[in-house]
Motif scaffolding. Structure first.
Motif, PDB file in Angstrom:
ATOM      1  N   GLU A   1     -13.047 -43.584   6.108  1.00 44.93           N
ATOM      2  CA  GLU A   1     -13.876 -44.254   6.470  1.00 44.93           C
ATOM      3  C   GLU A   1     -15.238 -43.713   5.227  1.00 44.93           C
TER       4      GLU A   1
ATOM      5  N   TRP B   1     -15.785 -40.275   3.925  1.00 47.59           N
ATOM      6  CA  TRP B   1     -14.210 -39.641   3.439  1.00 47.59           C
ATOM      7  C   TRP B   1     -14.079 -40.733   1.822  1.00 47.59           C
ATOM      8  N   LEU B   2     -14.194 -41.629   1.547  1.00 50.84           N
ATOM      9  CA  LEU B   2     -14.440 -42.843   0.944  1.00 50.84           C
ATOM     10  C   LEU B   2     -15.627 -43.148   0.412  1.00 50.84           C
TER      11      LEU B   2
ATOM     12  N   ALA C   1     -17.045 -40.737  -1.699  1.00 53.55           N
ATOM     13  CA  ALA C   1     -15.991 -40.221  -2.991  1.00 53.55           C
ATOM     14  C   ALA C   1     -16.869 -41.041  -3.548  1.00 53.55           C
TER      15      ALA C   1
ATOM     16  N   THR D   1     -14.638 -43.459  -9.504  1.00 50.97           N
ATOM     17  CA  THR D   1     -13.382 -43.396  -8.792  1.00 50.97           C
ATOM     18  C   THR D   1     -12.803 -44.508  -7.483  1.00 50.97           C
TER      19      THR D   1
END
Lengths: 360, 241
Positions: free
Chosen positions: B231, B233-234, B237, B241
């Motif tokens: 979560e 990391w997302l 991001a 993307t």
């Protein structure tokens, strides 16, 4: 401890980028190797006299990793520069080094390994090929298999029995063969998954005394160093990294809810690839041309292979197929087979006392 | 790029290991480290040094409360360079990424001890005329566990290294904890299996096995930690993307 490239390694990787960026689109990979060789980037760990820069293996792998990331075929590079060239660098005579290494470092000569034989699998001591003395040189006869990129190679490092030997490891010698010799025939062994292997039949090929690499009858002891780099798993790492990139691209095309559900898996795979990369670089950081820690190499190869397989399998299970991901699924099984099957690495790790010594 | 420790770190490890030799079976490794002056050295060190020490505690003492003692010590020494970025965590669990990494380091040590004991047992024990470690069912399980553990240690070290340089990756600490807890559990199961039926009653084996599960109470399950890492990391991001 350092989890990222140092400044010198990063500069080398950037140099690789500059050379490749300057090449016209669609340039043949072998021509790209020649361009890199012209800038002394293909084998930076070779001495300057042989076309390198006299740097360490750790520097070399930073450049090699970038070549792989840019799509150059790692197997050609690893087998040629590391295995064949490394054997010459470590055990070759001054004449052999002067004759062959500059061509290899220049990216104008490629090499293969002729070690495995039909029915022997990864047992490199199960050798039936023979080299018998003839006119001051040797006449070599036998069949070798599971050789890669042999069709692009001009030379090959070949193992053969030079005497019966007091044990199965005694009496094995290494020779450098000219693959253009008509007494050497290669037959592709097509595979549904990946590039073909080659079976190579050597029918009384004559080589001069200068073809012997290393000491007569004691070639077996040279093999771990010769194939050590291959067994560090860099070709697996390159594929794992490339497949991870492709997987992330497709992951980000998933609907938001699917991305949220799978994000933990993605981070787990990224961590696996990053850990494998750290092990592979550390293995080369602690190695020199002659000496690698076999157990550390086993961890590295296994980690790189498993990382690639984990990424490919996850992508195959969870994502819509793309050409690159389908190729990954096809090639993944090979990662724990080629360059030494995983059973060998697991045995080495388990019998190292205390367990884990090599990685801390 | 390498996994070498520098001279100071090797000296620290030597001091920790020497001090821990004096721990009695029921004693506190943390108290011994304090008495030996090692904790004072650690107070000047970075998170990497703390993780090195905690791995030794995990390997030597098997006392999960030492992790909490380390948290308390750190909290009593303000001014250290360690970040505190997860203030909303539950009180009974690690409250910062720093704490998560210390738990993870401890888990690596616990797993390491499990594997070394398992390997010794398998090397000594003879089954139907062969040493147990000669059976691939045992040796390969040991090796698989050792690989998991090596990767977990790398995740911990890397996360701590970036934290020390003020460049933490938001997901690295929970990811390292996930890898560590999973590896510790795997190693603990490998230990019990290596001992066979004796492993289910030997108090030292059982203590280590339970210690691994105590890590899940302290840090969370590997699955939940991976998801937490995912979560983060997302969230970080790029939007495109």
């Amino acid at each position: 401890m350092r989890p990222e490239l140092d400044a010198a390694q990063a500069r080398l990787a950037d140099e690789v980028d500059r050379v490749l960026d300057a090449a016209p689109p669609g340039t043949d990979p072998l021509a790209l190797f020649a361009r890199l060789g012209a800038e002394r980037l293909l084998a930076v760990h070779y001495p300057a006299a042989f076309g390198g820069r006299g740097l360490s293996l750790a520097h070399h792998v930073a450049a090699a990793e970038r070549m792989g990331a840019r799509g150059l075929p790692d197997v050609i590079h690893i087998v040629t520069v590391q295995a064949v060239g490394g054997a010459l660098l470590a055990f070759g005579s001054a004449e052999q080094q002067a004759r062959w290494l500059p061509k290899i470092a220049a990216g104008r000569l490629f090499g293969s390994l002729l070690l495995s034989e039909p029915g022997a699998g990864s047992d490199s001591a199960a050798i039936r090929a023979t080299a018998t003395p003839d006119s001051g040189g040797w006449r070599i006869t036998g069949v070798k298999t599971w050789s890669v990129s042999t069709d692009r190679s001009g030379i090959a490092l070949c193992s053969a029995r030079t005497r019966a030997g007091r044990s199965r490891y005694d009496g094995i010698s290494l020779f450098l063969l000219d693959l253009t010799d008509p007494a050497i025939q290669m037959t592709p062994v097509p595979r549904a998954l990946g590039d073909p292997y080659f079976e190579v039949t050597i029918d009384g090929a004559y080589v001069g005394p200068d073809a012997l690499v290393g000491p007569l009858h004691r070639g077996w002891s040279l093999l771990p160093s010769t194939i050590g780099f291959e067994r560090a798993g860099f070709e697996c790492l390159s594929r794992a990294t490339s497949w991870m990139r492709a997987t992330e691209t497709e992951f980000h095309r998933l609907p938001r809810a699917a991305r949220a559900a799978a994000a933990g898996d993605l981070v787990r795979l990224r961590a696996q690839v990053a850990g494998a990369r750290a092990l592979a670089f550390h293995a080369m950081h602690t190695a020199d041309v002659l000496d690698v820690d076999e157990v550390l190499i086993a961890y590295s190869k296994l980690a790189c292979a498993r990382a690639g397989q984990a990424v490919a399998r996850w992508a195959g299970e969870e994502l819509a197929p793309t050409p690159e991901l389908s190729a990954a699924v096809d090639e993944a099984p090979e990662l724990t087979i080629s360059g030494g099957p995983q059973e060998l690495q697991l045995d080495l790790i388990a019998t190292d006392f205390p367990i884990g010594r090599a990685v801390r | 790029m390498n996994l070498d420790l520098d001279d100071d770190q090797r000296n620290l490890l030597g001091a920790v290991r020497t001090a821990l030799l004096a721990v009695s079976p029921a004693g506190s490794g943390w108290a011994v480290l304090r008495q030996a002056g090692v904790t004072a050295t650690l107070a000047d060190g970075g998170l990497v040094e703390w993780c090195l020490a905690l791995e030794e505690l995990g390997a030597s003492c098997h006392d999960i409360t030492t992790v909490r003692a380390a948290f308390a010590f750190l909290d009593a020494h303000p001014g250290e360079k360690l970040p505190d970025v997860v203030p909303s965590a539950q009180p009974a669990t690690p409250t910062t990424d720093r704490d998560l990494l210390l738990c993870a380091a401890y888990g690596v040590g616990l797993g390491r001890e499990c594997l070394e004991v398992a390997q010794d047992r398998a090397a000594d024990r003879v089954i139907t005329g062969r040493r147990q470690i000669e059976y691939q069912g045992t040796s390969h399980r040991l090796a698989e566990s050792a690989l998991d553990l090596a990767l977990a240690r790398i995740a911990v070290w890397h996360a701590a290294w970036y934290e020390d340089r003020g460049r933490p990756a938001g997901h690295a600490a929970p990811a390292a904890a996930a890898a560590s807890v999973a590896a510790a559990l795997t190693c603990a199961h490998t230990l019990v299996q290596a001992f066979g039926a004796a492993g289910t009653s030997d108090p030292d084996v059982v203590r280590r096995y339970r210690g691994a599960y105590a890590l899940t109470e302290l840090c969370g399950s590997p699955r939940s930690l991976w998801q937490a890492a995912g979560e983060r990391w997302l969230a970080a991001a790029p939007a495109s993307t």
